[in-house]
Design an enzyme around this catalytic site. Structure first.
Site, mmCIF file in Angstrom:
data_model
loop_
_atom_site.group_PDB
_atom_site.id
_atom_site.type_symbol
_atom_site.label_atom_id
_atom_site.label_comp_id
_atom_site.label_asym_id
_atom_site.label_seq_id
_atom_site.Cartn_x
_atom_site.Cartn_y
_atom_site.Cartn_z
ATOM 1 N N TYR A 1 53.934 22.936 88.339
ATOM 2 C CA TYR A 1 54.263 21.669 87.689
ATOM 3 C C TYR A 1 54.624 20.644 88.758
ATOM 4 O O TYR A 1 55.707 20.637 89.315
ATOM 5 C CB TYR A 1 55.435 21.828 86.719
ATOM 6 N N HIS B 1 52.028 33.386 85.872
ATOM 7 C CA HIS B 1 51.624 32.257 85.035
ATOM 8 C C HIS B 1 50.288 32.515 84.325
ATOM 9 O O HIS B 1 50.127 32.183 83.150
ATOM 10 C CB HIS B 1 51.529 31.000 85.903
ATOM 11 N N SER C 1 54.357 25.283 73.817
ATOM 12 C CA SER C 1 53.691 24.359 72.882
ATOM 13 C C SER C 1 54.031 24.712 71.434
ATOM 14 O O SER C 1 53.146 24.796 70.584
ATOM 15 C CB SER C 1 52.171 24.363 73.095
ATOM 16 N N PRO C 2 55.327 24.926 71.132
ATOM 17 C CA PRO C 2 55.692 25.316 69.770
ATOM 18 C C PRO C 2 55.489 24.213 68.745
ATOM 19 O O PRO C 2 55.508 24.478 67.538
ATOM 20 C CB PRO C 2 57.177 25.679 69.904
ATOM 21 N N LEU C 3 55.271 22.986 69.228
ATOM 22 C CA LEU C 3 55.044 21.857 68.329
ATOM 23 C C LEU C 3 53.601 21.377 68.398
ATOM 24 O O LEU C 3 53.300 20.226 68.053
ATOM 25 C CB LEU C 3 56.010 20.711 68.672
ATOM 26 N N GLY C 4 52.711 22.270 68.830
ATOM 27 C CA GLY C 4 51.296 21.902 68.853
ATOM 28 C C GLY C 4 51.010 20.698 69.723
ATOM 29 O O GLY C 4 50.251 19.810 69.340
ATOM 30 N N ARG C 5 51.646 20.674 70.923
ATOM 31 C CA ARG C 5 51.490 19.540 71.850
ATOM 32 C C ARG C 5 51.828 18.217 71.160
ATOM 33 O O ARG C 5 51.169 17.205 71.364
ATOM 34 C CB ARG C 5 50.085 19.514 72.450
ATOM 35 N N GLY C 6 52.856 18.287 70.325
ATOM 36 C CA GLY C 6 53.347 17.094 69.642
ATOM 37 C C GLY C 6 52.751 16.846 68.277
ATOM 38 O O GLY C 6 53.289 16.061 67.489
ATOM 39 N N PHE C 7 51.655 17.515 67.956
ATOM 40 C CA PHE C 7 50.956 17.248 66.697
ATOM 41 C C PHE C 7 51.841 17.561 65.491
ATOM 42 O O PHE C 7 51.853 16.830 64.496
ATOM 43 C CB PHE C 7 49.673 18.081 66.628
#
Length: 330
Positions: free
Chosen positions: A59, A126, A205-211
């Site tokens: 990162y 990773h 990504s538990p929020l679907g990359r913000g979706f």
């Protein structure tokens, strides 16, 4: 805050903080993050009882670890710091994967310096390196445990056979892979193996990359440089179809008087007490909203409704493009 265990012993907050969106990533990853707000977000997370912080060598590269190291200076003993190795880097760019023993050690020692700590609490591979037997890589990681440089070992996006072979070489405390209401494929084989072997599961990504937050209602909401415009699930072909799931999440959220993000995170935590999501945040406001999910209790009717709206394989489009898909489940 509530707390859970990864594996037999490693206690962490029930929600961790994914630091990737913070300093060192740039506008293409969810928008630009300022150093000041990123540091303030980590401060606020600690105030809220968050103990689990996730970063990686790649990162930035390196800048994200340095930022986290700056933020935790003077209060390291209270925290669980996770970082990752496994990519080949040349002149600041990823050129492939590399999990040879010499690179495992190099990455560990570099991460320790950047984080300003003596021991990495959770050290992940990773991505699996298909050219290096997992036994060889995990053996090198285990040597670092013996030396006191690492406490617990983890894998990320590994396949079922790799997980089993790795665990036989040295106990694996956690597997990190994508998991959310719109990405449930790990339920078919990977999640049961983690349960059987007492391996904690850390959804990224538990929020679907913000979706799944419901805040993105159009592709026009995204910065022109945002990589999600090239994400198959955000494509013009799939975007509107995937919004149908968000409508259901919002409806459940309205009944609970909370945000859609909190419902998506509460659903993940309801999948088992060995599941510890790490929503990413670079601002205090989104952090505070996400962390409040630990107090949301979904009913059986809520879970049934979400299950019908988000069956395994029900999301339109693959989760990654072809190149990145080729690096998972190895």
């Amino acid at each position: 805050m509530k707390y859970r265990k990864l594996g037999h012993e490693l206690e962490v907050s029930a929600l961790g903080l994914g630091c990737m969106p913070m300093g060192g990533i740039g506008r293409a990853m969810y928008g630009e993050a300022t150093t000041a707000e990123s540091l303030a977000t980590i401060d606020r997370a600690i105030e809220l009882g968050v103990t689990f912080f996730d970063t990686a060598e790649v990162y930035g590269p390196h800048i994200n670890e340095e930022l986290l190291g700056q933020a935790i200076r003077g209060r390291r003993d209270r925290l669980v710091i996770a970082t990752k190795f496994g990519f080949a880097l040349e002149d600041g760019k990823v050129t492939g994967v590399n999990s040879r023993p010499d690179n495992v050690r190099r990455a560990c020692e570099g991460s320790l310096l950047r984080l300003g700590i003596d021991t990495i609490d959770l050290f992940y591979q990773h991505r699996v390196d298909p050219d290096v037997p997992i036994e060889e890589t995990v053996g090198a990681m285990a040597n670092l445990v013996q030396e006191g440089k690492v406490r617990y070992l983890g894998l990320s996006e590994a396949g079922a056979e790799t997980i089993q072979r790795a665990h036989k070489t040295h106990p694996i405390a956690a597997l990190q892979s994508e998991y959310s209401l719109w990405e449930r494929s790990i339920e078919e084989e990977i999640l049961p193996i983690c349960q059987d072997l007492d391996i904690g599961f850390v959804p990224y990504s538990p929020l679907g990359r913000g979706f799944l937050t419901g805040q993105i209602t159009s592709r026009d909401n995204l910065d022109p440089e945002d990589y999600r415009l090239r994400d198959p699930r955000y494509s013009e072909k799939n975007f509107n179809s995937n919004l149908k799931l968000v409508d259901v999440v919002k409806a459940v959220a309205d009944r609970h008087g909370c945000s859609a993000a909190q419902i998506a995170l509460a659903w993940l935590m309801a999948q088992g007490d060995f599941v510890v999501p790490i929503p990413g945040s670079k601002r205090r406001a989104t952090l505070e909203d996400s962390m409040a999910a630990v107090d949301v209790s979904l009913t059986s009717n809520d879970l049934d409704e979400l299950e019908k709206a988000a069956p395994v394989g029900g999301t339109s489009g693959p989760r990654y493009g072809e190149a990145m898909m080729s690096m998972v489940r190895l």
